[in-house]
Design an enzyme around this catalytic site. Sequence first.
Site, PDB file in Angstrom:
ATOM      1  CG  LEU A  88     -28.096 -21.705  -2.974  1.00  0.00           C
ATOM      2  CD1 LEU A  88     -28.381 -21.036  -4.311  1.00  0.00           C
ATOM      3  CD2 LEU A  88     -29.140 -21.296  -1.949  1.00  0.00           C
ATOM      4  CB  SER A  89     -26.044 -28.464  -2.818  1.00  0.00           C
ATOM      5  OG  SER A  89     -26.121 -29.875  -2.708  1.00  0.00           O
ATOM      6  CB  CYS A 132     -18.577 -24.500   0.985  1.00  0.00           C
ATOM      7  SG  CYS A 132     -20.105 -25.244   1.600  1.00  0.00           S
ATOM      8  CE1 TYR A 145     -18.192 -32.386 -11.525  1.00  0.00           C
ATOM      9  CE2 TYR A 145     -20.073 -31.227 -10.595  1.00  0.00           C
ATOM     10  CZ  TYR A 145     -19.471 -31.877 -11.659  1.00  0.00           C
ATOM     11  OH  TYR A 145     -20.145 -32.016 -12.842  1.00  0.00           O
ATOM     12  CB  SER A 146     -13.693 -27.335  -8.697  1.00  0.00           C
ATOM     13  OG  SER A 146     -12.916 -27.539  -7.535  1.00  0.00           O
ATOM     14  CG  LEU A 205     -18.188 -16.781   2.945  1.00  0.00           C
ATOM     15  CD1 LEU A 205     -19.048 -17.599   3.905  1.00  0.00           C
ATOM     16  CD2 LEU A 205     -18.934 -15.522   2.497  1.00  0.00           C
ATOM     17  N   GLY A 217     -16.837 -29.289   1.151  1.00  0.00           N
ATOM     18  CA  GLY A 217     -16.148 -28.739   2.310  1.00  0.00           C
ATOM     19  C   GLY A 217     -14.654 -28.944   2.431  1.00  0.00           C
ATOM     20  CB  CYS A 264     -16.326 -31.090 -19.968  1.00  0.00           C
ATOM     21  SG  CYS A 264     -15.844 -29.829 -18.777  1.00  0.00           S
TER      22      CYS A 264
END
Length: 398
Positions: free
Chosen positions: A196-197, A174, A134-135, A170, A177, A357
């Site tokens: 954090l998700s 992420c 998602y980027s 790191l 993954g 967007c």
Amino acid sequence: MLDKKMYDEIFSHSFTMPIKVIYWDGKEKNYGSEGKSDITIRFNTKVPISEVVKHATLTLGEAYMNKDIEIEGSIQKLIMNAYKQSESFMSNVKLKKIVPKFSHSEESNKKEIQEHYDIGNDFYKLWLDETMTYSCAYFRTPEYTLEQAQMNKVHHILNKLNTKPGETILDVGCGWGTMMFTAAKEYGLNAKGVTLSQEQYDYVNNKIQEENLTDQMEVILEDYREIDEKFDHVVSVGMFEHVGETHLENYFKQIKNLLKPNGTALIHGITGQHPGLGVDPWLVKYIFPGGYIPDIKENVGHIMDAKLQIDDLEPLRRHYQKTVEIWHHNFLKVEDKVNEMYGEKFVRMWDLYLQACAASFQSGNIDVIQYLLTNGPSGTTLPMTREYMTDLDKKTAE
């Protein structure tokens, strides 16, 4: 009567292409250049101009979500044209008001991230590609599929870092993954991810177990500010947009703290190439709570303050425009399923978000930049010239 006069004034300065507006009383008016319009804005009810003056994009965005306004034709094309006009409702500083402030504490950051990313893996699976990325993708050629382009992006980043087997990496924020698994399986790195998700953590952790990679990979559900380790490389894709204006300085300082001496970092994020971008009230309220888009000058200042050094900057605006356009195309194919899962208002919200967007990237209102950084004198552990990046990309593609 006053409302219509005010709308007439706003729309008169918002478009250069032919636009038809049908007002709540049934009266029609054409704006922009002469010619047949393929875009129509239809008011199903009167949207108070007083609210538009307070928060133009927030009020009009909510009106679209609630079907008070309908748009026939391409929303992307409409918004892209409005971005080009300095006096339009998208650009006029008089119509851009202060957005809510966010604390960006560890607790609030977790809540904000989960509001967006924990909608559910099932939702994102509907319209993302198989990599669940998602980027911004990286299209080596325009003909590449989205999945190919997403993997190109991953390889492009790892190749820029000039990694070596056995080194540590790191991934801050992420996602699902893909970067981590590629780094471990194809580049021989020891990879750790932090998110954090809860949804993303569960997905990545389960996949690590299934693929028997526990000796080489780890994912943690934690705030990146809590990590107290050193790595050869740090990657952070689409992350700094979430940390907030007041925490950008500490974000880059933490990137430095996470790197070994002369370690390298690749920071990839949405960045303005002009000042005064920041945030949009509608986007903050409905899509990215706590989001903030810095400009290049802000980020470079924070990079310098953190005593990191720049090795390379690469703008990828057109790549992100194409990425979002494909996402929107995929989204339209599954909007009936999304409607069943979340309702029509949610569908209209995400349809507007994706098209707006794409328009923002297309117009140059925002960009996405890759910052290659070194914790030490620039390029200490990198080849002398930039040719190694393209050479490795070509080798990977072959």
